[in-house]
Write an enzyme that holds these catalytic residues in place. Structure first.
Site, mmCIF file in Angstrom:
data_model
loop_
_atom_site.group_PDB
_atom_site.id
_atom_site.type_symbol
_atom_site.label_atom_id
_atom_site.label_comp_id
_atom_site.label_asym_id
_atom_site.label_seq_id
_atom_site.Cartn_x
_atom_site.Cartn_y
_atom_site.Cartn_z
ATOM 1 N N ILE A 55 60.930 34.883 110.421
ATOM 2 C CA ILE A 55 61.013 36.285 110.859
ATOM 3 C C ILE A 55 61.296 36.989 109.595
ATOM 4 O O ILE A 55 61.629 38.234 109.557
ATOM 5 C CB ILE A 55 61.803 36.719 111.835
ATOM 6 C CG1 ILE A 55 63.315 35.854 111.865
ATOM 7 C CG2 ILE A 55 61.075 36.271 113.357
ATOM 8 C CD1 ILE A 55 64.158 36.032 112.819
ATOM 9 N N GLY A 58 63.272 36.172 102.146
ATOM 10 C CA GLY A 58 63.882 37.006 100.619
ATOM 11 C C GLY A 58 63.972 36.115 99.553
ATOM 12 O O GLY A 58 63.127 34.852 99.773
ATOM 13 N N SER A 61 66.599 33.283 100.867
ATOM 14 C CA SER A 61 66.490 32.623 102.027
ATOM 15 C C SER A 61 65.216 32.973 102.955
ATOM 16 O O SER A 61 64.583 33.892 102.449
ATOM 17 C CB SER A 61 67.737 33.019 103.135
ATOM 18 O OG SER A 61 67.386 34.276 103.650
ATOM 19 N N VAL A 63 64.138 33.198 107.145
ATOM 20 C CA VAL A 63 64.915 33.171 108.431
ATOM 21 C C VAL A 63 63.655 33.088 109.504
ATOM 22 O O VAL A 63 62.702 33.644 109.407
ATOM 23 C CB VAL A 63 65.506 34.659 108.546
ATOM 24 C CG1 VAL A 63 66.111 34.639 109.866
ATOM 25 C CG2 VAL A 63 66.539 34.878 107.459
ATOM 26 N N ASP A 168 75.009 44.900 99.404
ATOM 27 C CA ASP A 168 73.583 45.052 99.533
ATOM 28 C C ASP A 168 73.414 45.742 100.698
ATOM 29 O O ASP A 168 72.501 45.332 101.462
ATOM 30 C CB ASP A 168 72.969 43.519 99.522
ATOM 31 C CG ASP A 168 71.340 43.703 99.262
ATOM 32 O OD1 ASP A 168 70.949 44.500 98.685
ATOM 33 O OD2 ASP A 168 70.644 42.706 99.529
HETATM 34 P P1 ADP Z 1 68.125 37.603 102.717
HETATM 35 O O1 ADP Z 1 69.348 37.140 101.922
HETATM 36 O O2 ADP Z 1 67.007 36.678 102.498
HETATM 37 O O3 ADP Z 1 67.942 38.889 102.662
HETATM 38 P P2 ADP Z 1 68.939 38.176 105.429
HETATM 39 O O4 ADP Z 1 70.047 37.785 105.994
HETATM 40 O O5 ADP Z 1 69.104 39.522 104.971
HETATM 41 O O6 ADP Z 1 68.576 37.048 104.373
HETATM 42 O O7 ADP Z 1 67.893 37.943 106.457
HETATM 43 C C1 ADP Z 1 66.443 38.474 106.363
HETATM 44 C C2 ADP Z 1 65.832 39.230 107.470
HETATM 45 O O8 ADP Z 1 65.735 38.280 108.584
HETATM 46 C C3 ADP Z 1 66.430 40.445 107.663
HETATM 47 O O9 ADP Z 1 66.078 41.494 107.036
HETATM 48 C C4 ADP Z 1 66.125 40.282 109.335
HETATM 49 O O10 ADP Z 1 64.793 41.117 109.470
HETATM 50 C C5 ADP Z 1 65.978 38.926 109.612
HETATM 51 N N1 ADP Z 1 67.342 38.681 110.332
HETATM 52 C C6 ADP Z 1 68.367 38.013 109.797
HETATM 53 N N2 ADP Z 1 69.336 37.724 110.441
HETATM 54 C C7 ADP Z 1 68.927 38.144 111.764
HETATM 55 C C8 ADP Z 1 69.369 38.114 113.301
HETATM 56 N N3 ADP Z 1 70.567 37.456 113.364
HETATM 57 N N4 ADP Z 1 68.609 38.324 114.316
HETATM 58 C C9 ADP Z 1 67.295 38.770 113.809
HETATM 59 N N5 ADP Z 1 66.800 38.846 112.588
HETATM 60 C C10 ADP Z 1 67.495 38.518 111.613
HETATM 61 MG MG MG Z 2 68.729 40.747 103.356
#
Ligand code: ADP
Ligand code: MG
Ligand code: ZN
Length: 494
Positions: A55, A58, A61, A63, A168
């Site tokens: 989902i 980045g 990471s 997800v 961020d």
């Molecule tokens: P990165 O450091 O790669 O940006 P994020 O923590 O921002 O990682 O997560 C990337 C994306 O994954 C988020 O923009 C969101 O769309 C999805 N995401 C992250 N955490 C959750 C969550 N707890 N529930 C649903 N979607 C999530």
């Molecule tokens: Mg992010």
């Protein structure tokens, strides 16, 4: 977590089984392979989750959406954040500590569990259904925008109380479920601590700061003003002495709003006298200077002026600025608002909205000299937002008053920001100009709901633009805090 489930079964359809089609998903071959890799890298995951989809993806990471069968038989969805294996252990631990210490309340995402195997770390969080802001921005009512910003500020107040600077803040990191009215701040992957942070591991991150990646045309935005000669250590090499004097100059300037002239003074070592300040040239001293190391994480379009100019003293105010950029986006209906590939372009774009003199003056308070090749007056925020929303017509009925059309089309062409030591002046090309000049394609076709919103957008109170002005205060020392912003009259009754 106590759950039993299986990992993907190798077919391209994942899901708990035919009797429960709710979470059955078609995933691409690529995603299928990524899921299999993840299950191989962290086999414990498979004992707890059925991984359904990817989902988020980045730089740092990926997800995934995972489903777990809980002890009572219920199935629950989780977000599984797989950090890139090259992440520094302290960085990972700090991200987790932010989530565990501050998360789970006040619109900040919580953490359920964490898996590790070798250098693979997977953070398990409750899954929050959401849509990207860019998809819904065109159909949001002002009432929703007001609530969105209120909840974002609540999350910021909360993390700032812990001494966490998120670094961020942008819509992708603030999840919003429009239907349920639920909000969650995620992604502490770039977070840093304030001087008195309550997050122990953020204190350890100081030494981990990466040297900023050199970007063409953004070298040495520091003021060239030398510090008083009496304090210069005489035994050091010229370069060291210079960088020492420069950093102490910025520190001094950051403390007091100095009205003294920034004209270069004569320094002890004659070879160190800089004579390029406020000129169009770059002197050799500035050319040979080391880059100033200051945290610069984040996305250019959301970075505060003090981040863009690499001010070494950065605080929670940088997150507030980013919240201001989000509000600007929401009020104008344009996302992203500032679309800049590098920091100087971002700074030039800020100047087109907030004014060049104003930006230069603010930068001076935190010890940075900014030069702009063209004088740009500050814009009235209501006029700007209403024009970009298409709600303001010129007297000639052309939809956009000449001044604004000019602002959109031509303003950026001749404007650029530069530091005294830029080897080449970056000139902004038309295609790099303020993205807000292009209408976002997300505008939702009119429907019943949208008609109501028309009325709503006709009644945006002055308070909204007043708060916007305070969030986008160019000077971090006078910028409103998240806690103060929540008390703003715009949020009366919430
Ligand atoms: P990165 O450091 O790669 O940006 P994020 O923590 O921002 O990682 O997560 C990337 C994306 O994954 C988020 O923009 C969101 O769309 C999805 N995401 C992250 N955490 C959750 C969550 N707890 N529930 C649903 N979607 C999530
Ligand atoms: Mg992010
Ligand atoms: Zn110089």
């Amino acid at each position: 977590m106590d759950a039993s489930a299986v990992c993907t079964d190798g077919t391209s359809t994942t899901g708990p089984g035919s009797q429960d089609g709710a979470h059955r998903r078609k995933v691409s071959k690529d995603v299928q392979m990524d899921i299999e890799h993840l299950c191989k890298a962290v086999p414990q995951l498979a004992t707890a989750f059925n991984i359904l989809d990817k989902i988020g993806e980045g730089t740092f990471s990926s997800v995934y959406l995972g489903e777990a069968r809980m002890r009572d038989g219920r199935k629950e969805l989780f977000a599984l954040k797989h950090l890139i294996p090259t992440s520094h252990p302290t960085r990972i631990a700090a991200e987790l500590q932010c989530l565990t210490a501050a998360g789970g309340r006040e619109n900040v995402m919580g953490v359920t569990y964490c898996f590790r195997r070798d250098d693979h770390v997977v953070i398990v969080m409750p899954y929050m259904e959401h849509r990207a802001l860019v998809e819904i921005i065109g159909s949001l009512s002002f009432a929703e925008v007001r609530l969105y910003v209120y909840h974002l500020l609540k999350a910021l107040r909360h993390i700032h109380q812990f001494g966490i600077i998120h670094r961020d803040i942008k819509p992708n990191n603030f999840l919003y479920n429009r239907r349920s009215g639920v909000y969650a701040l995620v992604d502490f992957g770039l977070a840093q601590g304030t001087a008195d942070t309550k997050i122990e591991l953020l204190k350890d991150l100081g030494g981990l700061r990466r040297t900023p990646r050199p970007v063409f045309g953004e070298r040495n935005l520091n003021s060239c003003t030398p510090a008083p000669s009496t304090t210069a250590p005489d035994a050091r090499k010229a370069e060291e002495a210079l960088s020492w004097r420069l950093s102490s100059a910025s520190r001094a300037a950051g403390r007091t709003l100095s009205s003294s002239s920034q004209k270069p003074q004569r320094a002890v070592q004659p070879g160190l006298t800089c004579d390029c300040f406020l000129t169009d040239r770059v002197c050799n001293i500035c050319m040979s200077r080391k880059q100033q190391v200051a945290p610069r994480a984040g996305t250019p379009g959301f970075r505060a002026p003090e981040v863009l100019t690499k001010c070494p003293d950065q605080g929670t105010a940088i997150d507030v600025w980013s919240a201001g950029v989000i509000l600007l986006s929401l009020l104008s209906g344009r996302y992203p608002f500032f679309k800049a590939g590098d920091d100087l372009t971002a700074l030039a774009q800020i100047m087109t909205v907030r004014g060049s003199r104003e930006t230069i003056r603010a930068a001076k308070t935190f010890g940075k000299a900014v030069v702009c090749s063209q004088e740009l007056p500050p814009q009235d925020l209501r006029t700007l937002c209403e024009t970009l929303r298409g709600r303001r017509r010129s007297s000639t009925g052309e939809g956009v008053p000449p001044a604004m059309a000019d602002a959109c089309r031509n303003r950026m062409d001749g404007a650029s920001a530069r530091g005294p030591a830029d080897a080449a002046e970056p000139s902004l090309q038309k295609q790099e100009s303020l993205s807000s000049c292009e209408r976002t394609e997300s505008l939702v076709k009119p429907n019943l709901e949208a008609e109501e919103e028309v009325e709503d957008w006709d009644r945006v109170p002055d308070e909204a633009y007043h708060l916007l002005d305070r969030l986008l205060d160019l000077n971090p020392n006078t910028r409103i805090s998240a806690a103060e912003a929540l008390q703003h009259p715009l949020f009366k009754g919430l």
